[in-house]
Design a protein around this motif. Sequence first.
Motif, mmCIF file in Angstrom:
data_model
loop_
_atom_site.group_PDB
_atom_site.id
_atom_site.type_symbol
_atom_site.label_atom_id
_atom_site.label_comp_id
_atom_site.label_asym_id
_atom_site.label_seq_id
_atom_site.Cartn_x
_atom_site.Cartn_y
_atom_site.Cartn_z
ATOM 1 N N VAL A 515 0.578 -1.087 0.151
ATOM 2 C CA VAL A 515 0.227 0.292 0.563
ATOM 3 C C VAL A 515 0.772 1.467 0.164
ATOM 4 O O VAL A 515 0.896 2.347 -0.566
ATOM 5 N N ILE A 516 2.481 1.357 0.375
ATOM 6 C CA ILE A 516 2.799 2.655 0.714
ATOM 7 C C ILE A 516 3.080 2.963 -0.634
ATOM 8 O O ILE A 516 3.882 3.887 -1.160
ATOM 9 N N SER A 517 4.025 1.792 -1.264
ATOM 10 C CA SER A 517 4.422 1.836 -2.790
ATOM 11 C C SER A 517 3.246 2.249 -2.934
ATOM 12 O O SER A 517 3.359 3.562 -4.506
ATOM 13 N N MET A 518 2.194 1.769 -3.402
ATOM 14 C CA MET A 518 0.541 2.840 -3.712
ATOM 15 C C MET A 518 0.165 4.031 -4.209
ATOM 16 O O MET A 518 0.121 4.874 -4.866
ATOM 17 N N ILE A 519 1.175 4.189 -2.575
ATOM 18 C CA ILE A 519 0.773 6.429 -2.504
ATOM 19 C C ILE A 519 1.568 6.474 -2.874
ATOM 20 O O ILE A 519 1.865 7.481 -3.942
ATOM 21 N N LYS A 520 3.413 5.622 -2.897
ATOM 22 C CA LYS A 520 4.495 6.634 -3.612
ATOM 23 C C LYS A 520 3.463 7.007 -5.677
ATOM 24 O O LYS A 520 3.585 7.374 -5.710
ATOM 25 N N ASN A 521 3.070 5.638 -5.810
ATOM 26 C CA ASN A 521 2.732 5.603 -7.221
ATOM 27 C C ASN A 521 1.342 6.868 -7.965
ATOM 28 O O ASN A 521 1.820 7.665 -8.214
ATOM 29 N N GLU A 522 0.875 7.089 -6.670
ATOM 30 C CA GLU A 522 -0.430 7.143 -6.380
ATOM 31 C C GLU A 522 0.224 9.420 -7.393
ATOM 32 O O GLU A 522 -0.759 10.271 -7.312
ATOM 33 N N TRP A 523 0.985 9.278 -5.814
ATOM 34 C CA TRP A 523 1.435 11.525 -6.289
ATOM 35 C C TRP A 523 2.037 11.328 -7.277
ATOM 36 O O TRP A 523 2.276 12.575 -7.285
ATOM 37 N N GLU A 524 2.882 9.955 -7.764
ATOM 38 C CA GLU A 524 3.630 10.489 -8.903
ATOM 39 C C GLU A 524 2.680 11.039 -10.489
ATOM 40 O O GLU A 524 3.144 11.721 -10.993
ATOM 41 N N ARG A 525 1.735 10.312 -10.173
ATOM 42 C CA ARG A 525 0.448 10.376 -10.946
ATOM 43 C C ARG A 525 -0.241 11.892 -11.079
ATOM 44 O O ARG A 525 -0.231 12.876 -11.734
ATOM 45 N N LEU A 526 -0.296 12.361 -9.424
ATOM 46 C CA LEU A 526 -0.959 13.552 -9.041
ATOM 47 C C LEU A 526 0.315 14.520 -9.715
ATOM 48 O O LEU A 526 -0.119 15.471 -10.154
ATOM 49 N N ASN A 527 1.453 14.125 -9.774
ATOM 50 C CA ASN A 527 2.069 14.948 -9.865
ATOM 51 C C ASN A 527 2.135 15.421 -10.600
ATOM 52 O O ASN A 527 2.178 16.884 -12.027
#
Length: 579
Positions: A515-527
């Motif tokens: 889940v922590i890895s997924m949050i990082k990925n979502e931040w990259e998409r948001l960026n």
Amino acid sequence: MALSSYASFRSFKSCSVSNSQNRITAFENSKPFRSDYDLTMPPKLININNTHHHNTLSISTPLQKSKPFINIDHDLDIYRDVIRKAGEDPFEGLKMIDAIQRLGIDYIFEEEIDGILQSQSHHKFFNEFEHHHQDDLHEVALRFRLLRQHGHFIPADIFNKYKDNNGKFSIRLSEDVDGLMSLYEASHLSIEGEHILDEAALFSAQHLDAFMKRPHLCQTRFVARTLENPCHKTLSMFTAKDLFGVYPSENGHINVLKELAKVEFNRVQFLHRMEIDQVTQWWKELGLAKELKFARDQPLKWYLCTVASLADPNLSEERIELTKPISLVYIIDDIFDVHGTLDELTLFTNAVNKWDITANKEQLPDYLKICFKALDGITNEISHVVYRKHGWNPIDSLRKSWGKLCNAFLLEAQWFASGKLPNEEEYLKNAIVSSGVHVVLVHMFFLLGQGISMEAVNLLDDIPGLVSSTAAILRLWDDLGTAKDENQNGHDGSYVECYMKKHQGCLVEEARDHVISMIKNEWERLNKECFSSKHFPMCFKKGCLNAARMVPIMYDYDDNHRLPGLEDYIKSLLFETIK
């Protein structure tokens, strides 16, 4: 499972709901919704010197919407000249902007900030800079971060020159503390596929951690702050006070601007107290806390969400109005999570989708009629505000967003009633909507009033990446807290549980790491959406970013399932005046 839920997939109450006609009649006859509510009128004035009672609102003057929220006792022209002078040197200009942002006073100097960054964003400047300043990691990384934050896309491959012949970041950088801190800060602005920034994050964090273990290192305090609160993922309103201490900052410009920032902090605090008074009065007049006693009664927490998302002090009316749909998201969430039966929730969802309760008025319980009346009134009121200020009637989009939310809530209720968990992909797709983020951001977009067009509205109705990534960050963070708190009973219905069901034998910690890895990925998409998307204005992008930045504070539960960090921030932000 909205912005903050009791828990996922709670069982429905088996007891029947009272059909007392007196309750609904009393609510219908109560004071009508006021679409012409005068937000310029001050609340009841009370002793400004009494700051010991946390329910006391210290107010000095009415809100003046027509003027920038600045301190007239400080000559801002002098500060503007200092900033422009600093901007004549490229590196000093960047450090000045960094200081302004860290102190949370960038809303005062937007023109000066834009001027400095515009002068450093064109290709000619970058080519000349690369030729003359090849080794200054601190400056390169700071420029990269600030330009990306302000919508200028700078390629990440500018950091390739700091690698050795083996394709690794050079060990010679390990003693450059300022450079490492800037590199670590810059790495948080990565987008999908920028592996060099992933490498930068690991490299800089590893060596900064090593610095933390060295005794008597004067920079330890600043290194710790960087590792704990990287600028791009942190709200400056919650960290600026750390810079008000007696110790000089690494950035000398912070020391120059510190006194102005202190004055502004106190003035904005008074403004927020006035807004709290108006929100509290509105919530009391609405009457839902009295009529729906099972639901949460937390107007201060709901208001704080708007303070984080709409940080500019001049957005006072927008914060007050946005608190209203946020409150309804929580109330409807409680109805679906802990109170309604499946039949009742199905009737209510149909009524919201049709925006009409007459067809099922006899079957619909009184408490749901009361809720729908409040929802209809708030939606009409905000539509009126938006149309009056911006010339666009958003009522169709607002109603659609509520329909989507109730559909998502109902699907979760059906999952629980069937005793079957969905797979993790189905869960997250629905949870992005049931988080309530889409509803809130749709209201925010129209209240801000910039960039409204049919193309943007249609895109917003379909939940674009800018919104879905913000929602996914919130839902996944919330599920991390839920999984930690409710791991013993195994009925949290979170992403963690859905993931473990599919991956038999997976440990809780392994699922949490995923889940922590997924949050990082979502931040990259948001960026990526914030840096490259041209569909939405910068003010709305900032609102989405701020909402994502607020999430860790909202869901940092302790062992008692309390939020001590949030409580401390509320106390600091709203009730502790800077001397």
